[in-house]
Design an enzyme around this catalytic site. Structure first.
Site, PDB file in Angstrom:
ATOM      1  N   ASP A 307       0.915  -1.185   0.018  1.00  8.22           N
ATOM      2  CA  ASP A 307      -0.115   0.029   0.080  1.00  8.22           C
ATOM      3  C   ASP A 307       0.841   1.370   0.094  1.00  8.22           C
ATOM      4  OD1 ASP A 307      -2.674  -0.916   0.071  1.00  8.22           O
ATOM      5  OD2 ASP A 307      -2.564  -1.614   2.157  1.00  8.22           O
ATOM      6  N   ASP A 344      -5.282  25.080  11.208  1.00  8.20           N
ATOM      7  CA  ASP A 344      -5.864  23.677  10.585  1.00  8.20           C
ATOM      8  C   ASP A 344      -4.671  22.725  11.066  1.00  8.20           C
ATOM      9  OD1 ASP A 344      -5.834  21.619   8.793  1.00  8.20           O
ATOM     10  OD2 ASP A 344      -5.594  22.624   7.067  1.00  8.20           O
ATOM     11  N   PHE A 377     -12.358  22.721   7.151  1.00 11.54           N
ATOM     12  CA  PHE A 377     -12.815  22.044   5.975  1.00 11.54           C
ATOM     13  C   PHE A 377     -14.065  21.229   6.057  1.00 11.54           C
ATOM     14  CE2 PHE A 377     -12.601  18.116   3.447  1.00 11.54           C
ATOM     15  CZ  PHE A 377     -11.867  18.528   2.393  1.00 11.54           C
ATOM     16  N   THR A 378     -14.768  21.248   5.067  1.00 12.16           N
ATOM     17  CA  THR A 378     -16.223  20.605   4.779  1.00 12.16           C
ATOM     18  C   THR A 378     -16.185  19.872   3.711  1.00 12.16           C
ATOM     19  OG1 THR A 378     -17.411  22.142   4.017  1.00 12.16           O
ATOM     20  CG2 THR A 378     -17.450  22.111   6.474  1.00 12.16           C
ATOM     21  N   GLN A 380     -18.449  19.757   1.825  1.00 10.60           N
ATOM     22  CA  GLN A 380     -19.088  20.426   0.706  1.00 10.60           C
ATOM     23  C   GLN A 380     -18.178  21.622   0.150  1.00 10.60           C
ATOM     24  OE1 GLN A 380     -20.732  19.831   3.811  1.00 10.60           O
ATOM     25  NE2 GLN A 380     -21.652  18.218   2.696  1.00 10.60           N
ATOM     26  N   ARG A 382     -15.161  21.958   0.441  1.00  6.57           N
ATOM     27  CA  ARG A 382     -13.602  21.540   0.043  1.00  6.57           C
ATOM     28  C   ARG A 382     -12.537  22.409   0.235  1.00  6.57           C
ATOM     29  NH1 ARG A 382     -12.817  18.540  -5.025  1.00  6.57           N
ATOM     30  NH2 ARG A 382     -14.544  19.932  -6.120  1.00  6.57           N
ATOM     31  N   MET A 383     -12.848  23.242   1.118  1.00  9.63           N
ATOM     32  CA  MET A 383     -11.906  24.392   1.447  1.00  9.63           C
ATOM     33  C   MET A 383     -11.922  24.526   2.888  1.00  9.63           C
ATOM     34  SD  MET A 383     -12.839  27.600  -1.352  1.00  9.63           S
ATOM     35  CE  MET A 383     -14.320  27.578  -0.470  1.00  9.63           C
ATOM     36  N   ASP A 521      -5.898  -4.157   6.080  1.00  7.75           N
ATOM     37  CA  ASP A 521      -6.655  -4.191   7.302  1.00  7.75           C
ATOM     38  C   ASP A 521      -8.094  -4.013   7.247  1.00  7.75           C
ATOM     39  OD1 ASP A 521      -6.675  -1.723   6.052  1.00  7.75           O
ATOM     40  OD2 ASP A 521      -5.677  -0.615   7.675  1.00  7.75           O
ATOM     41  N   ASP A 525     -10.439  -5.779   2.383  1.00  5.83           N
ATOM     42  CA  ASP A 525      -9.192  -6.431   2.145  1.00  5.83           C
ATOM     43  C   ASP A 525      -9.252  -7.958   2.025  1.00  5.83           C
ATOM     44  OD1 ASP A 525      -7.722  -4.308   1.225  1.00  5.83           O
ATOM     45  OD2 ASP A 525      -7.136  -3.964   3.410  1.00  5.83           O
TER      46      ASP A 525
END
Lengths: 685, 572
Positions: A307, A344, A377-378, A380, A382-383, A521, A525
């Site tokens: 991965d 952030d 950030f949400t 909806q 995306r900022m 995990d 998988d």
């Protein structure tokens, strides 16, 4: 892990004492019979013991002096004991490792739910599908799955990681391990294994000699060793009448000595120790294997599915560069980026702050001073970003390029074409562009990049040298994936991977006859883990994943797959080298014993006594002593395993053949001669 | 040793080297090609033969079917040759009026020629009719050789075939392989070969024996017969059963130095070529050359040792103050030491067993070489087919012992070697010590065994060991000095020959059956390389160690002790 006493010394005094007792206990015919090669030695020792007794009861002009028969008999018994000792030491080390894990799950009293009422039962009495309640402060009594509730759990006993983890019903975080501790809240756990069948129990079974099943390759090697033993048995037994024809009357002691020296006692005596030690090494790396077969398969792996996140890259994208649009000052972009990220707490956000501070020498400021409000950030928008009041109201945003464009255009701002161009360029290079806007004005782009783990490229090179192909699995788009694959040095990649695509890849590889290893995990998988030849499930993963795989990594570290492969290879290499060594040893033993047997009747064959051993008795005794001592001398190698070298097969083979093949021919010449010199000096010749 | 002697040896080897690739390619086309050579001429013959036997050439067999076909065919062969001998007095082509052969001897000879051993407890010219020689022995020379090639080709298919998704279970068709091996390979070559031998003076007639008076005035009977036709397949098929008792030392079998060279060459031709065929089947001719190289190393070691030993003067003769240019006892003066040592080495490297000198008269160490060659399993080029499959079993062992050292479970040509193959290989390896040492030990202590010996002491032991080695190894050469035509020896050697052929072929075909269905992994840098010099060295060591470790104790009581006693002036 509590048992992270990793580089434990090979021979701890307590361990040795126990092993010595065990090696005596293992003289029981039932135990010896498990190993036909050593059984022949055992039977031979018994025979010479009878001869000693006979010589003592009816002392007469015996063909051979009694001291000689006694000495050979003692050393033959030592040979059996030394082999038992090797197994006992390996077992002891493995058990010590496993019992520290097992200890945790004894003494616990479980709160079993029966028809809605709780009752207290000892943990070992729990059966599969029992429901148990665990509240803050309780030890979880057994491996299971959370069916109700959510709790924080301290798994440091297993993983060594001190931060608590969340375990909740449903989803990919529902699995709990026996011996871990609930720190908060209440959960109901469904027990998933009967006593004696949990991963840990199986692992303990793998390091206990008596219960251990032979792995497929071990079995094949065993057949070779038994075959050789029968060949030598024929050679020695027929030698008696052939010698009789020639007028030589061979003594029972001498024939048994010759037989024991010729049969592959070195590898025969150490084989089970090598297997146990391999399991133990895996356990020391905090990996539990379901079967020895899986460990052998790990050595054979041709393709590793890795991965991307967590194995190849650090797991989080990091800001590496700020790219202002034409006409925008770098300081403005840096300041806006910093402001948008100060609150952030995501790794990306933090990496932006660090980048601005380190590269653009701009110290972080207090948001409160600007009366800023953080905009999280949400899914909806995306900022994320912040709204400032002081010195003048500003709305600073950072986020996905198309989201920021929409945001800016909604406020009537214009988007210069350079923004899209730059974003596309970053995307091509495998990075992620984040656009930064101050109000209706786009300032530029932050280049986020997957950071490849240090040293991973070199590691893949080692695997390539050994002929193992590495394939990176990622959900990224092919462009991004290709760029990271190039940087990390993997041989191939599977982009936009779905569980189905992963499964398909495994099947295709296997159809080509390749063995595939992977880690996983999640519940999705599980089918792939079951299909792979070596499936390492993360301990933090779901119960389904753990049941599908054939190994569990207690540390939940996907990089561990590389070490698992190395342990598998080491196990096979150790077997190979000791087999080669053991067989090569026989040449010298012949030259020690055969002249000694016939010299009495044919003194002319003295030139065959290449080593110039003092007398027939000292020659035979020296060979027998060497044969016994070499087992002890090789125990450390059997337990540690031969050093693994990332060379191509041809180079590896050349090296090993020289060391263990040619060395195996020469060493006993020197060893037997040295013992003979000592025996002569001691007057026993 | 002389330069000229070595040049003969090198010339011989150069010829073998030169023929390996072209003949190997030819064999590949015969057994694996879509069409066989000469489709217009031989194709119809093949089709008619298969049709007569009711064989559908497209129907392949599993290893069990393949083995059963071979065993059934061999049983038929034993019965045929047995009956021909027992009834020869009433059958035609018996100008000398030989009586029926006794039951033990007939059993021994029938087994001997069916197993490609050609141990001869009889004297050909003094006991067998022309019909028995031609329809019984020469016929067996062809088909037992072809059967050996069948087994080798089947094993090669087991290793090299790549199974499809539904798996592969079949190894080819025994009857088809048998017919093709005989029709396309052995018959055409032998036709030309026999004509060449006739041109050199080898007999080819059905005339009664001739009475002649020699220059010394003594009456002598000259044996006649269809010699050349039998001689050709005797060498090419590594059979070794001579028309005459003296075998290739007889001037009517092997008259000139040229026939001697060609006979030597024809022993190794097919076994050497099969290594190339094998490489071709493995889609990597280096795989075949690696086997060829291992065989060559062992060949040169043997011939050098034998030549060196025979070049030494016999210490007993030297003591009598006689000048000698080496040990000439038991050798034809027209061949000399070099060509005799070479012949002895080649005939025992391969399971041929033809001789042009008496191995019994070799020096102790010179006689040790043929004995060791046989005991190593006759894998030094070996019998036609038998050499290749024997060497491939050694390859399985080598790959298994050392293969683990590269950190992978052992694999060969991309196929895993597992417990089952190991079990079968060890069964194969066990037959030699079990039969040679077991029967040898019995013969060395019971009166029925010892009473046949002409020599006492270690030399007598060498004679016993040689007889059982030759029988079990399906070689057929004799150390001489042993009267093998007694019920004990005829029967025990007959059993040794049967064990050495069929108890070894069965595990080999079982390995083929087990390997053929296995998945193949393409070789990479991590896989054990089996096509280079390193592997050749490893393979040589495994052959030597497996063989030497098994027989060293017995040999040390035979030739080795004799050598040291001889140095000290004791002879037997």
């Amino acid at each position: 892990m509590t048992a992270s006493s990793k580089p434990a010394s090979l021979f701890e005094p307590a361990l040795l004492k126990q092993a010595t007792l065990d090696s005596l206990r293992k003289l029981h015919p039932r135990d010896v019979a498990r190993n036909p090669v050593m059984f022949v030695v055992w039977a031979g020792s018994l025979l010479t013991t009878v001869l000693v007794v006979r010589d003592l009861i009816t002392p007469g002009p015996a063909a051979t002096p009694v001291w000689f028969t006694v000495a050979v008999t003692l050393w033959l018994w030592f040979t059996v004991l030394f082999a038992n000792f090797a197994e006992a030491v390996a077992e002891g080390r493995g058990k010590a490792q496993a019992s520290s894990l097992r200890k945790m799950r004894k003494d616990t009293l479980a709160r079993r739910l029966v028809d809605g009422r709780e009752e207290r039962v000892p943990a070992p009495n729990l059966r599969k599908d029992d429901l148990v309640v665990c509240e803050a402060g309780d030890l979880i009594p057994g491996d299971g799955e959370v069916v109700e509730g959510i709790a924080s759990v301290d798994e440091s006993a297993i993983t060594g990681e001190s931060a608590p983890v969340i375990r909740e019903s449903g989803g990919d975080r529902s699995s709990v391990t026996g011996g871990t501790k609930v720190l908060s809240d209440r959960i109901v756990v469904r027990i998933t294994a009967d006593p004696g069948e949990s991963f840990l129990d199986r692992m303990i079974g793998l390091v206990e000699g008596a219960a251990r099943q032979k792995t497929p390759n071990e079995l094949a090697l065993h057949i070779l060793l038994v075959g050789l033993t029968v060949v030598f048995l024929l050679a020695c037994v027929t030698l008696v009448p052939l010698a009789l024809y020639s007028g030589v009357k061979l003594s029972g002691t001498a024939v048994v000595a010759l037989l024991v020296c010729l049969i592959p006692t070195t590898i025969g005596g150490l084989l089970s120790a090598i297997g146990i030690a391999g399991m133990d090494r895996l356990l020391r790396k905090n990996v539990l294997a379901m079967s020895g077969r899986a460990v052998e398969a790990a050595g054979d792996v041709d393709t590793l599915l890795l991965d991307k996140t967590g194995t190849i890259t650090l797991g989080n994208r990091m800001a590496t560069e700020l790219l202002p649009l034409p006409g925008v000052r770098m300081e403005d972009l840096a300041e806006a980026s910093q402001l948008a990220s100060l609150a952030d707490e995501t790794p990306e956000g933090r990496s932006i702050v660090v980048l601005v501070k380190d590269t653009y020498k701009m110290r972080p400021r207090e948001l409160q001073a600007h009366q800023a409000t953080f905009v999280p950030f949400t899914a909806q928008t995306r900022m994320s970003g912040c709204d400032l009041v002081d010195p003048h109201p500003r709305g600073i945003r950072k986020g996905a390029v198309d989201a920021v464009i929409k945001h800016v255009e909604a406020q009537g701002g214009a988007v210069p074409p350079a923004l899209r161009e730059t974003a596309a360029r970053i995307g091509d290079a495998g990075g992620t562009p984040l656009a930064v806007a101050d109000g209706a004005r786009v300032l530029g782009i932050i280049h986020l990049k997957d950071v490849v783990k240090g040293g991973i490229k070199e590691r893949f090179e080692r695997f390539r040298a050994m002929g193992i192909r590495t394939v990176m699995i990622t959900g990224d788009n092919p462009r991004t994936a290709a760029a990271i694959a190039r940087e990390a040095g993997v041989d191939d990649f599977l982009a936009e991977a779905t569980p189905e695509a992963k499964m398909e890849l495994i099947r295709t590889e296997q159809a080509k006859g390749k063995l595939v290893a992977m880690t996983g995990d999640g519940t999705n998988d599980a089918p792939a883990l079951a299909q792979a030849d070596v499936g390492v499930a993360m301990n933090t993963g779901t119960q389904a994943a753990k049941e599908a795989g054939n190994m569990v990594d207690l540390d939940s570290n996907p990089t561990k797959l590389l070490e698992v492969v190395e342990v598998g290879k080491q196990l096979l290499m150790t077997r190979g080298t000791l087999t080669t060594f053991s067989i090569a040893n026989d040449v010298a033993k012949y030259f020690a014993i055969l002249p000694a047997l016939f010299m009495g009747v044919f003194p002319e064959i003295a030139p065959l006594n290449l080593m110039g051993l003092t007398s027939p008795y000292s020659a035979i005794l020296s060979a027998v002593i060497f044969n016994a001592l070499i087992i002890i001398a090789l125990i450390p190698l059997a337990l540690r395993g031969v050093r693994y070298r990332p060379l191509g097969a041809a180079a590896l083979l050349r090296r090993s053949l020289l060391l263990y093949g040619v060395g195996g021919v020469l060493v006993p010449f020197i060893g037997i001669k040295a013992i003979d010199v000592l025996l002569t000096a001691a007057g026993l010749a | 040793m002389t330069l000229l002697g070595w040049l003969q040896i090198l010339l011989f080897f150069a010829l073998v080297l030169a023929v390996t690739k072209p003949l190997g390619l030819y064999l590949f086309h015969v057994f694996e090609g879509p069409t066989q050579p000469l489709p217009k001429v031989l194709g119809p013959v093949e089709r008619v033969l298969l049709k007569l036997c009711g064989v559908d050439p497209k129907r392949e067999q599993t290893w069990v079917q393949y083995t059963l076909s071979l065993l059934a065919f061999s049983l038929f062969s034993v019965l045929l040759v047995y009956l021909l001998q027992r009834l020869q007095h009433v059958l035609p082509l018996n100008p000398q009026g030989f009586a029926a052969v006794g039951p033990e001897l007939a059993f021994n000879t029938a087994v001997s020629f069916t197993t490609n051993t050609n141990w001869q407890a009889y004297g050909g010219e003094s006991s067998l009719s022309y019909l028995t020689q031609m329809a019984g022995l020469a016929w067996q020379n062809f088909v037992s050789a072809a059967a050996g090639v069948c087994v080798a080709v089947a094993l090669a298919r087991g290793f090299t075939r790549r199974p499809g998704p539904e798996g592969q279970k079949t190894l080819g068709n025994f009857w088809v392989d048998l017919v093709r091996g005989t029709l396309y390979v052995l018959l055409p070559i032998c036709t030309v070969y026999a004509l060449f031998l006739v041109s050199q003076g080898v007999l080819q007639n059905l005339a009664p024996y001739r009475e002649l008076t020699t220059l010394e005035g003594v009456k002598q009977t000259l044996a006649m017969g269809p010699v050349a036709s039998q001689e050709a397949i005797k060498m090419l098929g590594t059979n070794g059963g001579g028309f005459f008792n003296a075998n290739s030392a007889h001037p009517f079998e092997n008259p000139t130095p040229l026939t001697n060279l060609v006979q030597l060459f024809s022993i190794f031709a097919i076994p050497a070529a099969l290594t190339y065929t094998y490489g071709k089947m493995a889609r990597d001719t280096k795989q075949g050359w690696a086997l060829f190289a291992a065989m060559s190393v062992l060949f040169f070691a043997g011939v050098a040792a034998a030549y060196a030993a025979e070049s030494q003067a016999n210490p007993a003769v030297a003591a009598a103050q006689v000048a000698q240019a080496g040990n000439m006892e038991g050798k034809e003066a027209r061949f000399g030491i070099s060509a005799s040592a070479l012949f002895a080495t080649v005939t025992t490297d391969a399971s041929c067993g033809a001789v042009n000198s008496m191995h019994d008269s070799f020096t102790a160490l010179g006689g040790l070489v043929p004995l060791v060659n046989i005991q190593l399993g006759e894998v030094i080029f070996g019998g036609v087919g038998a050499g290749l499959y024997g060497m491939l079993v050694m390859v399985v062992l080598a790959v298994f012992i050392a293969g683990l050292m590269v950190g992978r479970t052992p694999e060969y040509l991309g196929k895993k070697i597992e417990a089952k193959e190991m079990k079968l290989s060890m069964l194969y390896v066990l037959i030699f010590p079990l039969v040679i040492l077991g029967l040898g030990a019995v013969a060395a202590v019971i009166p029925q065994g010892v009473s046949s010996l002409n020599n006492a002491g270690p030399h007598g032991l060498s004679e016993i060991l040689y007889a059982y080695s030759s029988g079990t190894g399906n070689n057929g050469s004799a150390f001489a000095g042993l009267n093998a035509n007694t019920p004990f020896w005829n029967i025990s050697l007959g059993l040794a020959m049967l064990a050495g052929r069929f108890l070894m072929i069965i595990p080999v075909l079982a390995i083929a059956g087990s390997m053929v269905g296995k998945k193949t992994v393409a070789p990479g840098p991590g896989t054990f390389p089996t096509n280079g010099a390193l592997f050749t060295g490893l393979l040589v060591s495994v052959v030597v160690i497996v063989g030497a470790l098994t027989f060293f104790p017995a040999l040390s009581l035979g030739p080795l002790v004799e050598h040291f006693l001889g140095q000290a002036g004791k002879v037997f």
